[in-house]
Design an enzyme around this catalytic site. Sequence first.
Site, PDB file in Angstrom:
ATOM      1  N   TYR A  12      66.948  63.323  23.144  1.00 40.93           N
ATOM      2  CA  TYR A  12      67.082  63.224  24.595  1.00 40.93           C
ATOM      3  C   TYR A  12      66.739  61.803  25.015  1.00 40.93           C
ATOM      4  O   TYR A  12      65.614  61.330  24.768  1.00 40.93           O
ATOM      5  CB  TYR A  12      66.157  64.224  25.296  1.00 40.93           C
ATOM      6  CG  TYR A  12      66.178  64.097  26.801  1.00 40.93           C
ATOM      7  CD1 TYR A  12      67.356  64.277  27.518  1.00 40.93           C
ATOM      8  CD2 TYR A  12      65.015  63.813  27.515  1.00 40.93           C
ATOM      9  CE1 TYR A  12      67.388  64.153  28.900  1.00 40.93           C
ATOM     10  CE2 TYR A  12      65.030  63.706  28.896  1.00 40.93           C
ATOM     11  CZ  TYR A  12      66.218  63.879  29.592  1.00 40.93           C
ATOM     12  OH  TYR A  12      66.240  63.754  30.950  1.00 40.93           O
ATOM     13  N   ASP A  44      59.459  56.056  37.394  1.00 38.86           N
ATOM     14  CA  ASP A  44      60.707  56.817  37.378  1.00 38.86           C
ATOM     15  C   ASP A  44      61.152  57.087  38.811  1.00 38.86           C
ATOM     16  O   ASP A  44      61.069  58.203  39.309  1.00 38.86           O
ATOM     17  CB  ASP A  44      60.496  58.125  36.606  1.00 38.86           C
ATOM     18  CG  ASP A  44      61.780  58.924  36.455  1.00 38.86           C
ATOM     19  OD1 ASP A  44      62.865  58.357  36.689  1.00 38.86           O
ATOM     20  OD2 ASP A  44      61.697  60.112  36.116  1.00 38.86           O
ATOM     21  N   ASP A  80      70.018  61.106  30.281  1.00 39.20           N
ATOM     22  CA  ASP A  80      69.655  61.288  31.681  1.00 39.20           C
ATOM     23  C   ASP A  80      70.432  60.270  32.505  1.00 39.20           C
ATOM     24  O   ASP A  80      70.189  59.065  32.421  1.00 39.20           O
ATOM     25  CB  ASP A  80      68.137  61.077  31.814  1.00 39.20           C
ATOM     26  CG  ASP A  80      67.630  61.210  33.233  1.00 39.20           C
ATOM     27  OD1 ASP A  80      68.445  61.408  34.152  1.00 39.20           O
ATOM     28  OD2 ASP A  80      66.408  61.099  33.430  1.00 39.20           O
ATOM     29  N   ASP A 103      70.522  60.362  35.838  1.00 40.26           N
ATOM     30  CA  ASP A 103      69.929  60.369  37.178  1.00 40.26           C
ATOM     31  C   ASP A 103      70.897  60.965  38.204  1.00 40.26           C
ATOM     32  O   ASP A 103      71.439  62.032  37.992  1.00 40.26           O
ATOM     33  CB  ASP A 103      69.487  58.960  37.570  1.00 40.26           C
ATOM     34  CG  ASP A 103      68.201  58.549  36.874  1.00 40.26           C
ATOM     35  OD1 ASP A 103      67.520  59.423  36.308  1.00 40.26           O
ATOM     36  OD2 ASP A 103      67.869  57.348  36.864  1.00 40.26           O
ATOM     37  N   HIS A 152      73.126  64.539  31.907  1.00 42.55           N
ATOM     38  CA  HIS A 152      72.886  65.374  33.090  1.00 42.55           C
ATOM     39  C   HIS A 152      72.815  64.530  34.351  1.00 42.55           C
ATOM     40  O   HIS A 152      72.374  63.383  34.342  1.00 42.55           O
ATOM     41  CB  HIS A 152      71.654  66.263  32.918  1.00 42.55           C
ATOM     42  CG  HIS A 152      70.325  65.589  32.870  1.00 42.55           C
ATOM     43  ND1 HIS A 152      69.729  65.020  33.969  1.00 42.55           N
ATOM     44  CD2 HIS A 152      69.440  65.446  31.854  1.00 42.55           C
ATOM     45  CE1 HIS A 152      68.545  64.544  33.638  1.00 42.55           C
ATOM     46  NE2 HIS A 152      68.349  64.764  32.350  1.00 42.55           N
ATOM     47  N   GLU A 164      71.791  64.858  38.584  1.00 41.00           N
ATOM     48  CA  GLU A 164      70.905  65.637  39.451  1.00 41.00           C
ATOM     49  C   GLU A 164      71.300  65.515  40.911  1.00 41.00           C
ATOM     50  O   GLU A 164      71.991  64.566  41.308  1.00 41.00           O
ATOM     51  CB  GLU A 164      69.460  65.188  39.257  1.00 41.00           C
ATOM     52  CG  GLU A 164      69.193  63.762  39.660  1.00 41.00           C
ATOM     53  CD  GLU A 164      67.906  63.225  39.061  1.00 41.00           C
ATOM     54  OE1 GLU A 164      67.041  62.780  39.841  1.00 41.00           O
ATOM     55  OE2 GLU A 164      67.771  63.237  37.821  1.00 41.00           O
ATOM     56  N   CYS A 204      60.894  61.344  39.720  1.00 39.40           N
ATOM     57  CA  CYS A 204      60.635  62.191  38.566  1.00 39.40           C
ATOM     58  C   CYS A 204      60.671  63.646  38.995  1.00 39.40           C
ATOM     59  O   CYS A 204      60.175  64.002  40.078  1.00 39.40           O
ATOM     60  CB  CYS A 204      59.283  61.827  37.955  1.00 39.40           C
ATOM     61  SG  CYS A 204      58.659  63.028  36.756  1.00 39.40           S
ATOM     62  N   ARG A 237      71.913  69.276  36.979  1.00 35.45           N
ATOM     63  CA  ARG A 237      70.497  69.516  37.253  1.00 35.45           C
ATOM     64  C   ARG A 237      70.293  69.681  38.756  1.00 35.45           C
ATOM     65  O   ARG A 237      70.804  68.892  39.556  1.00 35.45           O
ATOM     66  CB  ARG A 237      69.661  68.339  36.744  1.00 35.45           C
ATOM     67  CG  ARG A 237      68.237  68.314  37.270  1.00 35.45           C
ATOM     68  CD  ARG A 237      67.445  67.169  36.670  1.00 35.45           C
ATOM     69  NE  ARG A 237      66.409  66.705  37.569  1.00 35.45           N
ATOM     70  CZ  ARG A 237      65.526  65.747  37.273  1.00 35.45           C
ATOM     71  NH1 ARG A 237      65.553  65.159  36.084  1.00 35.45           N
ATOM     72  NH2 ARG A 237      64.615  65.371  38.158  1.00 35.45           N
ATOM     73  N   GLU A 268      65.501  72.372  37.387  1.00 33.39           N
ATOM     74  CA  GLU A 268      64.299  71.610  37.073  1.00 33.39           C
ATOM     75  C   GLU A 268      63.040  72.230  37.686  1.00 33.39           C
ATOM     76  O   GLU A 268      63.063  72.770  38.796  1.00 33.39           O
ATOM     77  CB  GLU A 268      64.462  70.170  37.566  1.00 33.39           C
ATOM     78  CG  GLU A 268      63.234  69.278  37.463  1.00 33.39           C
ATOM     79  CD  GLU A 268      62.773  68.998  36.032  1.00 33.39           C
ATOM     80  OE1 GLU A 268      62.583  69.963  35.277  1.00 33.39           O
ATOM     81  OE2 GLU A 268      62.580  67.816  35.691  1.00 33.39           O
ATOM     82  N   ASN A 282      63.278  71.948  30.747  1.00 34.44           N
ATOM     83  CA  ASN A 282      62.403  70.798  30.504  1.00 34.44           C
ATOM     84  C   ASN A 282      61.006  71.312  30.164  1.00 34.44           C
ATOM     85  O   ASN A 282      60.382  72.006  30.966  1.00 34.44           O
ATOM     86  CB  ASN A 282      62.382  69.939  31.772  1.00 34.44           C
ATOM     87  CG  ASN A 282      61.529  68.694  31.653  1.00 34.44           C
ATOM     88  OD1 ASN A 282      60.899  68.439  30.621  1.00 34.44           O
ATOM     89  ND2 ASN A 282      61.497  67.907  32.713  1.00 34.44           N
TER      90      ASN A 282
END
Length: 286
Positions: free
Chosen positions: A40, A54, A81, A83, A108, A110, A118, A153, A183, A205
């Site tokens: 990951y 983050d 990731d 974002d 992914h 989000e 984060c 996500r 998440e 996660n």
Amino acid sequence: MSKARLLRQRIAAGETIVAPGAYDGLSARLVAQAGFQAVYASGGAISRSTALPDLGLLSVSRIIERITEICDATGLPVIADADTGYGNALNTHVAVRGFARAGVAGLHLEDQDFPKRCGHLDNKALIPAREMAGKLRAACDARPDPDLLIIARTDAIAVEGIDAALDRARAYRDAGADVIFVEAPRSLAEIERIAREIPGPKLINMFHGGKTPLVPAAELQAMGYAIVIIPSDLQRAAIRAMQDTLAAIARDGHAMAMEERMVSFKDREALVGTEDWLRRDATYAA
């Protein structure tokens, strides 16, 4: 076989893939050496490796550069990731093309508003579900390899509650997402409910100290979770090891006291393939 196809086949076979979080080529190679089936590429860990939080502060080009290093360092499928897609649906389209060129097997996206936070921080904000669905359609259209996993996500639990999060998850699957990632569930009951009510492959996660209770991988597999990511634990362990080594150096002027906790010079060079590179150089010189 492409890494994306390999990842899809493992998910279709009912395996639960545990993917520890890497943030550079070296940590990705360690994940591979430890026998895991995927890496990951943690956006949060990559950001923190530059001494930034983050909060979406790194540009997409800087992230893709690091993702490329991670993909080059290991033969494992890399789940990245991405974002928020770094903007609107068109930005998402461009970002997915860049991540695909870097060599990822999946990524992914989000539904947080930009700049993101984060997933286990408070005070997050979301974009409308319809806007996120558009980003997911753009991501699916952009992928040059149809096997590239598009993972949706949602951070809605912390903002709108579990019911709204499940509604968003269903809408995102309808928009074309291959895998759903809800998440930060806050209890075992929420973890079980997500597994029960959302069809198809799901990602969860798991990391020490977050809002989600830790559940063994075997139990998550029984619930139907296909991918388990552990984003930050490797980096947190590395930070503590460096702090302890620096304390020894400050105290003693050297790190001999940490000898049992450090790899040898030889093992370090083996990890990065120094001898292989030197042999290659010798063939060119000849």
